[in-house]
Write an enzyme that holds these catalytic residues in place. Structure first.
Site, short mmCIF file in Angstrom:
data_model
loop_
_atom_site.label_atom_id
_atom_site.label_comp_id
_atom_site.label_asym_id
_atom_site.label_seq_id
_atom_site.Cartn_x
_atom_site.Cartn_y
_atom_site.Cartn_z
N GLY A 29 0.75 -1.34 -0.03
CA GLY A 29 0.00 -0.04 -0.02
C GLY A 29 0.77 1.22 -0.14
O GLY A 29 2.07 1.43 0.21
N ASN A 30 0.07 2.37 -0.46
CA ASN A 30 0.95 3.60 -0.56
C ASN A 30 -0.19 4.87 -0.45
O ASN A 30 -1.54 4.60 -0.92
CB ASN A 30 1.69 3.93 -1.47
CG ASN A 30 1.39 3.46 -2.70
OD1 ASN A 30 0.30 3.88 -3.32
ND2 ASN A 30 1.70 2.15 -3.31
N SER A 75 7.57 5.34 -3.80
CA SER A 75 6.71 4.13 -3.86
C SER A 75 6.76 3.76 -5.70
O SER A 75 6.72 4.64 -6.27
CB SER A 75 5.21 4.57 -3.56
OG SER A 75 4.33 3.42 -4.28
N SER A 76 6.80 2.58 -5.92
CA SER A 76 6.76 2.15 -7.14
C SER A 76 5.52 2.43 -7.81
O SER A 76 5.33 2.56 -9.05
CB SER A 76 6.81 0.37 -7.22
OG SER A 76 5.90 -0.15 -6.55
N ASP A 77 4.35 2.85 -7.10
CA ASP A 77 3.11 3.18 -7.94
C ASP A 77 3.18 4.68 -7.97
O ASP A 77 2.05 5.38 -8.39
CB ASP A 77 1.95 2.89 -7.04
CG ASP A 77 1.81 1.48 -6.96
OD1 ASP A 77 2.04 0.72 -8.08
OD2 ASP A 77 1.69 0.70 -5.96
N HIS A 96 -3.79 3.64 -1.96
CA HIS A 96 -3.49 2.44 -2.95
C HIS A 96 -3.49 1.34 -1.63
O HIS A 96 -2.52 1.27 -0.92
CB HIS A 96 -2.65 2.18 -3.97
CG HIS A 96 -2.42 0.91 -4.59
ND1 HIS A 96 -3.44 0.29 -4.93
CD2 HIS A 96 -1.36 0.31 -4.47
CE1 HIS A 96 -2.92 -0.74 -5.68
NE2 HIS A 96 -1.61 -0.96 -5.23
N HIS A 98 -3.76 -3.28 -0.68
CA HIS A 98 -4.28 -4.61 -1.26
C HIS A 98 -5.13 -5.48 -0.21
O HIS A 98 -4.97 -6.40 -0.02
CB HIS A 98 -2.89 -5.39 -1.52
CG HIS A 98 -2.01 -5.06 -2.66
ND1 HIS A 98 -1.53 -5.96 -3.26
CD2 HIS A 98 -2.29 -3.88 -3.36
CE1 HIS A 98 -1.00 -5.21 -4.56
NE2 HIS A 98 -1.41 -4.01 -4.41
N ASP A 121 -24.99 5.47 1.00
CA ASP A 121 -24.75 6.68 2.20
C ASP A 121 -23.22 7.23 1.39
O ASP A 121 -23.16 8.56 1.77
CB ASP A 121 -24.34 6.22 3.35
CG ASP A 121 -25.59 5.89 4.11
OD1 ASP A 121 -26.88 6.76 3.67
OD2 ASP A 121 -25.64 5.25 5.16
N HIS A 172 -5.59 -6.39 -10.09
CA HIS A 172 -4.57 -5.68 -9.08
C HIS A 172 -5.37 -5.37 -7.76
O HIS A 172 -5.26 -6.08 -6.76
CB HIS A 172 -4.23 -4.61 -9.76
CG HIS A 172 -3.10 -3.79 -9.12
ND1 HIS A 172 -2.23 -2.81 -9.71
CD2 HIS A 172 -2.62 -3.82 -7.65
CE1 HIS A 172 -1.27 -2.59 -8.75
NE2 HIS A 172 -1.50 -3.20 -7.55
N TYR A 230 -28.16 14.40 7.71
CA TYR A 230 -27.36 13.42 8.53
C TYR A 230 -26.12 14.32 9.02
O TYR A 230 -25.66 15.10 8.62
CB TYR A 230 -26.67 12.60 7.47
CG TYR A 230 -25.94 11.60 7.99
CD1 TYR A 230 -26.52 10.26 8.46
CD2 TYR A 230 -24.53 11.67 8.36
CE1 TYR A 230 -25.60 9.46 9.10
CE2 TYR A 230 -23.54 10.97 8.74
CZ TYR A 230 -24.23 9.61 9.26
OH TYR A 230 -23.48 8.87 9.92
ZN LIG Z 1 -0.74 -2.62 -5.81
#
Ligand SMILES: [Zn+2]
Length: 233
Positions: A29-30, A75-77, A96, A98, A121, A172, A230
């Site tokens: 994640g990132n 990050s690789s993303d 992001h 997983h 909602d 993914h 709300y």
């Molecule tokens: Zn990923």
């Protein structure tokens, strides 16, 4: 002192929410956070476990992926984040993960149907799953094209990124965004919960119907509409 100190802290805090909310394990994640005025964004460094991550490790880049500040590899993303910030000028943060149920729907290459009011909602549409990219695209600038894949999915389905702040990438996993990094993480947790509920719904009744339009609109409008009532003012 770094002129990006508060941006790095915002990004760091949002990243640290991912393991706390059970959305990631290890280095998965990132999260990134943008500063539109300065034209930069902050993102988690690649492959650093959350237990040892520090605010000063966060990397600052411009939207063309040039590192502005930071000693670690981002990050690789990162290119996917940069692409989305460039194209979607009103988002302030991207996350992001997983997370298990979100990834499971992505791997099944299925949109998550709107089955109940919990979903309504937050958004009135099914959560879109972008189709896996072609071999040719995978060989190219993969993370950049991943951003294009998200954009194409939204334009093909006629969805507005300000109304649907989440997507599944086929095979993914999920990307979510929002007005800031904290909202992007919030949306990741909401998505994971909606993915889990939808999965269980189909286990109990594989023919469960989609939520009626009248209930979709009622629930969305009372929380987000012009006359929303709300919560507290
Ligand atoms: Zn990923």
């Amino acid at each position: 002192m770094s002129s990006y100190k508060s941006l790095k802290e915002e990004c760091y805090e949002a990243n640290m929410e991912l393991p706390k909310l059970d959305l990631v394990i290890y280095t998965f994640g990132n999260v990134s956070a943008v500063d539109r005025e300065k034209g930069v964004f902050a993102i988690k460094p690649s492959g650093v476990p959350y237990e040892v991550l520090k605010p000063e490790d966060i990397v600052i880049l411009d939207f063309d992926n040039k590192v502005i500040e930071g000693n670690m590899r981002p990050s690789s993303d990162t290119k996917t984040h940069a692409f989305l910030y460039k194209e979607w000028t009103e988002i302030g943060g991207i996350a992001h993960t997983h997370a298990t149920y979100s990834v499971s729907w992505a791997q099944a290459q299925r949109d998550i149907p709107i089955f109940g009011t919990t979903h309504a909602d937050h958004l009135t549409a099914d959560i879109p799953c972008a189709p896996p990219m072609s071999d040719e695209l995978i060989q190219g600038d993969y993370e950049h094209v991943t951003g294009q894949q998200i954009l194409d999915c939204f334009s093909d389905k006629g969805i507005n990124y300000k109304e649907v702040e989440m997507v599944l990438l086929g095979n993914h996993g999920p990307f979510t965004w929002g007005k800031n990094a904290a909202k992007a993480v919030y949306n990741s947790k909401v998505l994971e919960e909606l993915a889990r509920m939808a999965y269980l719904t189909l286990q109990i009744n594989p023919n469960a119907p989609r939520l009626k339009d009248a209930l979709i609109n009622k629930h969305y409008e009372r929380k987000h509409g012009k006359n929303a009532y709300y919560g507290q003012n």
